[in-house]
Design an enzyme around this catalytic site. Structure first.
Site, PDB file in Angstrom:
ATOM      1  N   ASP A  90       0.871  -1.176   0.000  1.00  0.00           N
ATOM      2  CA  ASP A  90       0.000   0.000   0.000  1.00  0.00           C
ATOM      3  C   ASP A  90       0.909   1.229   0.000  1.00  0.00           C
ATOM      4  O   ASP A  90       2.126   1.131   0.167  1.00  0.00           O
ATOM      5  CB  ASP A  90      -0.939  -0.047   1.212  1.00  0.00           C
ATOM      6  CG  ASP A  90      -2.151   0.869   1.037  1.00  0.00           C
ATOM      7  OD1 ASP A  90      -2.217   1.599   0.022  1.00  0.00           O
ATOM      8  OD2 ASP A  90      -3.030   0.865   1.918  1.00  0.00           O
ATOM      9  N   ASP A 127      -3.933   7.290  -3.256  1.00  0.00           N
ATOM     10  CA  ASP A 127      -5.272   7.834  -3.463  1.00  0.00           C
ATOM     11  C   ASP A 127      -5.623   8.759  -2.290  1.00  0.00           C
ATOM     12  O   ASP A 127      -4.935   8.785  -1.277  1.00  0.00           O
ATOM     13  CB  ASP A 127      -6.294   6.699  -3.597  1.00  0.00           C
ATOM     14  CG  ASP A 127      -6.126   5.615  -2.545  1.00  0.00           C
ATOM     15  OD1 ASP A 127      -5.026   5.029  -2.472  1.00  0.00           O
ATOM     16  OD2 ASP A 127      -7.077   5.379  -1.783  1.00  0.00           O
ATOM     17  N   CYS A 277     -14.386 -21.786  19.917  1.00  0.00           N
ATOM     18  CA  CYS A 277     -13.674 -21.917  18.650  1.00  0.00           C
ATOM     19  C   CYS A 277     -12.927 -23.242  18.602  1.00  0.00           C
ATOM     20  O   CYS A 277     -12.470 -23.741  19.632  1.00  0.00           O
ATOM     21  CB  CYS A 277     -12.692 -20.758  18.523  1.00  0.00           C
ATOM     22  SG  CYS A 277     -11.547 -20.947  17.155  1.00  0.00           S
ATOM     23  N   CYS A 279     -10.141 -23.777  16.618  1.00  0.00           N
ATOM     24  CA  CYS A 279      -8.806 -23.636  16.045  1.00  0.00           C
ATOM     25  C   CYS A 279      -7.760 -24.275  16.965  1.00  0.00           C
ATOM     26  O   CYS A 279      -8.035 -24.537  18.130  1.00  0.00           O
ATOM     27  CB  CYS A 279      -8.490 -22.160  15.767  1.00  0.00           C
ATOM     28  SG  CYS A 279      -7.780 -21.265  17.150  1.00  0.00           S
ATOM     29  N   CYS A 282      -7.251 -22.405  20.388  1.00  0.00           N
ATOM     30  CA  CYS A 282      -8.337 -22.524  21.359  1.00  0.00           C
ATOM     31  C   CYS A 282      -8.523 -23.967  21.826  1.00  0.00           C
ATOM     32  O   CYS A 282      -8.996 -24.208  22.935  1.00  0.00           O
ATOM     33  CB  CYS A 282      -9.638 -21.984  20.768  1.00  0.00           C
ATOM     34  SG  CYS A 282      -9.518 -20.234  20.374  1.00  0.00           S
TER      35      CYS A 282
HETATM   36  N1  GUN Z   1      -6.344   1.020   3.422  1.00  0.00           N
HETATM   37  C1  GUN Z   1      -7.585   1.070   3.931  1.00  0.00           C
HETATM   38  N2  GUN Z   1      -8.353   1.921   3.192  1.00  0.00           N
HETATM   39  C2  GUN Z   1      -7.583   2.394   2.200  1.00  0.00           C
HETATM   40  C3  GUN Z   1      -7.830   3.296   1.118  1.00  0.00           C
HETATM   41  O1  GUN Z   1      -8.912   3.847   0.933  1.00  0.00           O
HETATM   42  N3  GUN Z   1      -6.767   3.541   0.275  1.00  0.00           N
HETATM   43  C4  GUN Z   1      -5.549   2.942   0.452  1.00  0.00           C
HETATM   44  N4  GUN Z   1      -4.575   3.199  -0.410  1.00  0.00           N
HETATM   45  N5  GUN Z   1      -5.308   2.100   1.483  1.00  0.00           N
HETATM   46  C5  GUN Z   1      -6.307   1.837   2.338  1.00  0.00           C
HETATM   47 ZN    ZN Z   2      -9.592 -20.121  18.109  1.00  0.00          ZN
END
Ligand code: GUN
Ligand code: ZN
Length: 678
Positions: A90, A127, A277, A279, A282
């Site tokens: 990201d 963005d 749970c 898993c 747990c």
């Molecule tokens: N992570 C959570 N929401 C967003 C988003 O709207 N844009 C970006 N780039 N990362 C995110």
């Molecule tokens: Zn669990």
């Protein structure tokens, strides 16, 4: 060139394969968020222990710390994370929003260049995240800014795949605008951004609205990522909306606050006396033991639990798509929180979009889950086709037989059916009335007529819909009278809600019902051709019905079930009936017969010259070689595959829609069953 291929569909969901330089992953998929410095579970274990296929990390965080940056530049992000599988990065958008950083903190071009430099598989543009409730004007500005940056970024991608985020806040029209503009740019993944605050406020209905708005305009051959959606209670519904990628920081964030993610919601460890749970974490400890752990160890145990639960739910989602049962899974999950149920209701109110995408020809059972069942795409489409394609429009008597819930339902009316067989359609039509609506007897074996399983009592909303459907069907038929077999069934009482000016006779037994039909004639010999005609038209439209008129056409019944097994002409098989769907599959001879009667173009798929030979030999028709396909063609239909001059090459089942066949350059368009040269 796209890297995405669809293997199966359900609702708007896609079971897909996405190929990166570090391997191919199965979608829908969840990427755990890895913090390069803080993550206490290694990316290796994310794959080896928990079964994930891909992770996401943050290029802004890497770039802002010298030691991460230098290592990432020297060894790539894969070296930094010591990870050989695909990695998405990201851009820092979320950090800008979350920490309210100044505009100049991140340069949108530099962050793209940096992601390329560290050799991520999928980078993300910077963005502009709209804060919740900022008002339309600000959201418009954010959409505009995101688009400007998208345009600057997309041309720089080179070898890297790149994600272009759709913004637009809670405004459906702005989401549409944003998706339309972004969709024109060559992004490899389309995230839907800005939804984290909606999730935190349980505004799931808004997520449905904005996701569907965006999906309308995004290219179908690219995966859609619901950015920041990491709670397993949302996966089924979000996948049903057509989201392919998910990411989870939630597994760690919730754990740090002592919270456990479950498919039914969130619970706080301190409130538990039992661990609800199965898993491995747990199963090998107790609530009080876990509560007594030191802070760090407790957080680690909860993180591991959260990862196990999230991975398992994503596997369940993929299996449900393969089984055609995702709607049911989403409906089940929706019972965990009223906000999720509201979101499901918003989705069913926008059914057109779901029906557009949902594949035809499923064979799975449909279990009633509540009022939403009657508007499921499969049931909706059945009704729609009966309305527009049922061949018999004029008769004297319509017998209505309410469904008592036993399967096969014709067994519960065998005496009546035996008499109806002696009649012609101009004299009598038999209709079963189920909670899903009307099932003409001729279509009793067509999915989902027999596969819908309802309880003895259904909710008033479902009955209201059944009543509307009955009324709509009756309005398409000219008749003199209705004979209503008044037996104990959820739909029996609907006889009192008929609004047309009909002559209705209620009967209380099968023999009384038969008595209403007058004198019995000789057994009509064409009752099975009547069924054939109804199924032909149900599948391929009006002209296809003419096949039933061809001199010498014969229906061969199964000895064990008495149902239609084959359709032949001069000893040659034209069609075989699939027992689980009641639908016809044409042989080559059958395909040629359908061409002769001029079936609707919807069901013709034309291949490019180079691929014709392959299909003629029985190989699958690949999407990249499809020359033309109808925009009305749905996934799951029985289609005819033609060469450029309309010679029949083969027959088979469309795995994707006509529009997808044109767009995709990967994957199978038509699974060929019969071909000219095999
Ligand atoms: N992570 C959570 N929401 C967003 C988003 O709207 N844009 C970006 N780039 N990362 C995110
Ligand atoms: Zn669990």
């Amino acid at each position: 060139m796209t890297n995405f291929e669809i293997r199966a569909k359900d609702g708007l969901a896609r079971l897909g394969r996405f190929t990166t330089k570090h391997g191919t992953v199965k979608t829908p998929l969840l990427m755990p968020v890895i913090h390069p410095g803080k993550s206490i579970i290694s990316p290796k274990d994310i794959v080896d222990v928990f079964g994930f296929q891909m992770v996401i990390t943050n290029s802004y965080i890497i770039n802002s710390h010298d030691k991460f940056r230098e290592k990432a530049i020297a060894e790539g992000v894969h070296g930094l994370l010591d990870f050989e599988h695909p990695i998405m990065t990201d851009s820092g958008t979320f950090q800008m929003y979350f920490h309210d950083l100044p505009e100049e903190e991140i340069d949108p071009i530099a962050i793209i260049e940096f992601q390329k430099q560290i050799k991520t598989d999928i980078g993300t543009i910077l963005d502009a995240f709209s804060k919740p409730d900022v008002g339309r004007e600000q959201v418009e500005k954010d959409v505009k800014l995101s688009l400007e940056r998208a345009k600057m970024s997309v041309g720089l991608k080179d070898e890297m795949m790149i994600a272009g985020t759709v913004q637009g806040g809670i405004f459906e029209d702005l989401r549409e605008q944003s998706a339309q503009a972004m969709g024109k740019l060559d992004f490899d993944v389309y995230p839907i951004g800005g939804v984290v605050p909606m999730m935190e406020m349980y505004r799931y209905a808004d997520i449905v609205r904005v996701t569907l708005a965006a999906k309308k305009h995004l290219p179908p051959d690219r995966p859609v990522h619901l950015f920041g959606c990491g709670h397993p209670m949302l996966f089924a519904q979000a996948a049903l909306l057509g989201c392919d990628f998910f990411d989870s920081a939630s597994y760690a964030k919730f754990a740090e606050k002592g919270r456990m993610l479950l498919t039914t919601g969130t619970v706080h460890l301190k409130d538990l006396t039992e661990l609800p749970c199965e898993c491995p974490v747990c199963s090998s400890t107790t609530a009080s033991e876990m509560q007594g752990l030191p802070k760090e160890a407790k957080a680690l145990a909860l993180m591991r639990h959260n990862l196990y639960v999230s991975a398992a739910e994503m596997r369940r989602v993929r299996q449900a798509i393969a089984d055609g049962k995702l709607f049911e899974l989403a409906a089940l999950r929706a019972r965990s929180h009223p906000a999720l149920l509201e979101a499901l209701q918003v989705m069913t109110n926008k059914m057109d979009q779901l029906i557009e995408s949902d594949p035809f020809g499923k064979s799975s059972s449909i279990f009633y889950t509540g009022a939403e069942t009657a508007v499921r795409p499969e049931i909706y489409r059945f009704h729609d086709r009966v309305l527009s394609r049922y061949p018999f429009k004029t008769t004297d008597t319509i017998i209505i037989v309410p469904d008592i819930g036993e399967r096969p339902f014709s067994d519960t009316a065998s005496t009546i059916i035996a008499e109806v067989r002696k009649k012609r359609p101009e004299e009598v039509l038999l209709m079963f009335l189920t909670p899903m609506g009307v099932i003409p007897w001729e279509l009793e074996h067509v999915h989902p007529a027999q596969q819908c399983i309802f309880p003895k009592n259904v909710d008033p909303q479902t009955l209201k819909i059944a009543n509307t459907r009955l009324q709509e069907i009756l309005d398409t038929i000219t008749f003199n009278k209705i004979v209503w077999f008044d037996r104990e069934s959820p739909t029996t009482k609907l006889s009192n809600s008929l609004t047309g000016n009909y002559k209705v006779t209620k009967t209380t037994s099968a023999s009384e019902t038969i008595n209403q039909l007058g004198i019995i004639e000789e057994e009509s010999t064409d009752w099975y051709l009547r069924k054939l005609r109804a199924v032909l038209m149900y599948q391929w439209g009006k002209n296809a019905g003419d096949v039933a008129d061809i001199e010498g056409i014969k229906v061969v019944l199964s000895r064990s079930t008495g149902k239609i097994r084959h359709v032949t002409l001069q000893e040659e098989i034209l069609f075989t009936v699939v027992p689980t769907t009641g639908l016809l599959t044409p042989t080559i001879k059958g395909g040629e017969t359908l061409l002769q009667v001029n079936i609707d173009d919807t069901y013709l798929v034309m291949m490019e010259k180079d691929a014709a030979e392959f299909v003629a030999k029985g190989k699958s028709a690949l999407a990249k070689f499809v020359k033309s396909a109808s925009s009305n063609l749905k996934a799951g239909e029985e289609v005819l595959v033609l060469d450029e001059v309309e010679n029949l090459l083969g027959t088979g089942k469309s795995l994707i829609s006509g529009q997808e066949m044109i767009t995709f350059n990967r994957g199978v368009a038509v699974q060929v069953r019969h071909s000219q040269k095999s």
